[in-house]
Design an enzyme around this catalytic site. Structure first.
Site, PDB file in Angstrom:
ATOM      1  CG  HIS A 157      -1.526  -1.212   1.406  1.00 20.31           C
ATOM      2  ND1 HIS A 157      -3.027  -1.485   0.810  1.00 20.31           N
ATOM      3  CD2 HIS A 157      -1.213  -2.330   2.121  1.00 20.31           C
ATOM      4  CE1 HIS A 157      -3.215  -2.793   1.345  1.00 20.31           C
ATOM      5  NE2 HIS A 157      -2.499  -3.220   2.207  1.00 20.31           N
ATOM      6  CB  SER A 278      12.084  22.904 -15.252  1.00 15.88           C
ATOM      7  OG  SER A 278      11.378  23.879 -15.422  1.00 15.88           O
ATOM      8  CE  LYS A 284      10.705  19.534 -11.176  1.00 13.86           C
ATOM      9  NZ  LYS A 284       9.534  19.998 -11.619  1.00 13.86           N
ATOM     10  CD  GLU A 291       7.794  12.224 -15.629  1.00 11.09           C
ATOM     11  OE1 GLU A 291       7.131  13.128 -15.973  1.00 11.09           O
ATOM     12  OE2 GLU A 291       8.830  12.644 -14.847  1.00 11.09           O
TER      13      GLU A 291
END
Ligand code: ARG
Length: 461
Positions: A157, A278, A284, A291
């Site tokens: 979980h 970024s 970043k 992804e």
């Protein structure tokens, strides 16, 4: 404009829009090698069986080989106006050989031709994908061997659950990949049967030798039913399904890496060459590769659904709907290859932040089960031990302590069964070392499964 192949039956040229709509050469052109390979086998058999003169067979084979090398070298470009790769090669052959070229399509249809081409093509692609997946699995095994003592929290979980090692975690993916390899090989073996000679749907009246073409092309056997041979695309579906599962595994792994890269986890640091920045936020460092893999998994699943949906209502035998198989299966293949190829070096260059893993493992009470097991080993029934440990955890949370730092007096207050040796019993090192049930995270067990996985991997030749 040159006559279409079927000009005899028609009194008009096909509408230009329909021609473009119908044409598949833009995407089936990539099968030119396999189309020529199939045609060479067919022409060989036609000559050997006396269906066409031997010298014509020899000229056709020569002509096909020349076309192949001209396409390979770029001397011959595929005609975007051709209906498909099969028509293109045959028309080119006829252009070069005249009447002799027109004999190639004896005792054959494009329906068995496309089925054989696609099987040949996919067979090669499967071998390539398998080689890539093998490399990935080998890289993971190598990483695992270096991290059998690297303690990290295991989750259920997404809550810290019990201690494991990074090696144990990596090996979980290795076993998934080994099953993916198994499925790919299996799909390859099942598709390796030969539809050539099934004709349009009902075989042929010529005395062909289907065993011969099957042997020439390296198939295991000719397909036993000519209708089936030209009708099904189950082999595309099956391969796509194997690829969907492979992508699902890569996608779950990617999702974990995305989490691990976050400041909330910081278990790993991607190499700068495998991360992106970024356009606005200077701080970043984004895990775009993972992804994209997660994103492309949806796309491959979409290809699988395309194939299944395309087939589900089709009457036997060939229907033009089936031309849609190629873009779907090719898209899946291209993306799977791209993903595996990029994922492997991203993983091997990634820095593993052991201390952060260890620190995360030290919080979250992931040794609570071991604390309960300590009492069980001293004779207490598990349910009672579970309850006592739960109470101790609640006390720790209240006092801002961990089970390791909770004073002995608090332990003793719950039951006299607790002794100083509890601290040793619940240390993370002990928790991991003692989890030596088969398949468990103890370094000893993981080392065993590494050897097992290596041996299995080597079997995929
Ligand atoms: N381009 C077609 C395909 O990919 C080849 C088979 C065409 N056969 C036919 N009878 N129209 O499916």
């Amino acid at each position: 404009m040159a006559d279409m192949m079927w000009a005899g039956r028609f009194s008009k040229q096909v509408d230009a829009g329909v021609n473009a709509f119908n044409s598949s050469i833009a995407f089936d052109g990539r099968m030119y090698r396999h189309d020529i390979q199939g045609s060479i086998a067919h022409a060989t058999m036609l000559g050997e069986c006396g269906i066409i003169p031997q010298e014509d067979s020899a000229k056709i084979i020569e002509g096909l080989k020349e076309i192949l090398s001209d396409i390979d070298s770029g001397a011959l470009e595929l005609d975007p106006n051709a209906e498909d790769i099969h028509m293109f090669v045959e028309a080119e052959l006829t252009k070069r050989l005249g009447d002799v070229g027109k004999r190639l399509h004896t005792a054959r249809s494009r329906n068995d031709q496309v089925a054989v081409d696609l099987r040949l093509y996919l067979r090669d692609e499967i071998a390539e994908i398998m080689a890539m997946v093998k490399k990935l699995a080998a890289a993971l095994i190598e990483m695992a061997a270096q991290h059998t003592e690297t303690i990290m929290p295991g989750y259920t979980h997404l809550q810290r659950a019990q201690p494991i090692t990074f090696a144990h975690h990596l090996m979980a993916y290795v076993w998934m990949l080994l099953r993916d390899l198994d499925r790919l090989r299996d799909a390859g073996e099942r598709m390796n049967v030969c539809p050539l000679g099934c004709g349009a749907l009902a075989g042929t009246t010529y005395h062909t030798d289907r065993q011969r073409t099957s042997d020439l092309l390296g198939f295991s056997a000719p397909m036993p039913n000519s209708l089936d041979g030209v009708s099904d695309r189950d082999y595309c579906v099956e391969l796509c399904c194997a690829m969907s599962l492979l992508m699902t595994h890569l996608s779950r792994f990617s999702e974990e890496i995305i989490l691990w890269c976050s400041w909330e986890f910081k278990f790993v640091e991607l190499d700068d060459a495998f991360a992106t920045g970024s356009s606005i936020m200077p701080q970043k460092k984004n895990p775009d590769v993972t992804e994209l893999i997660r994103g492309k998994t949806g796309r491959v699943n979409g290809d699988l659904v395309t194939l299944l949906t395309m087939m589900k209502g089709l009457p036997l035998a060939y229907n033009k709907d089936m031309q849609e198989d190629k873009e779907a299966i090719f898209d899946a293949i291209d993306n799977v290859k791209l993903c595996v190829k990029t994922f492997t070096p991203m993983l091997t260059t990634m820095r593993v932040l052991k201390d952060n893993m260890r620190n995360a493992a030290a919080r979250g009470f992931i040794n609570a089960t071991d604390c309960a097991d300590y009492l069980v080993k001293k004779g207490m029934p598990f349910r009672d031990a579970y309850k006592i440990t739960g109470t101790l955890v609640a006390q720790c949370i209240e006092k801002g302590l961990t089970l390791e730092t909770l004073p002995m007096a608090d332990y003793k207050a719950m039951t006299e069964l607790f002794d100083e040796d509890v601290y040793q019993a619940i240390s993370l090192e002990t928790c991991v070392r003692e989890r030596k049930s088969e398949g468990g995270p103890s370094p000893e067990e993981v080392t065993k499964q590494i050897a097992l996985a290596k041996a299995q991997l080597e079997k995929f030749a």
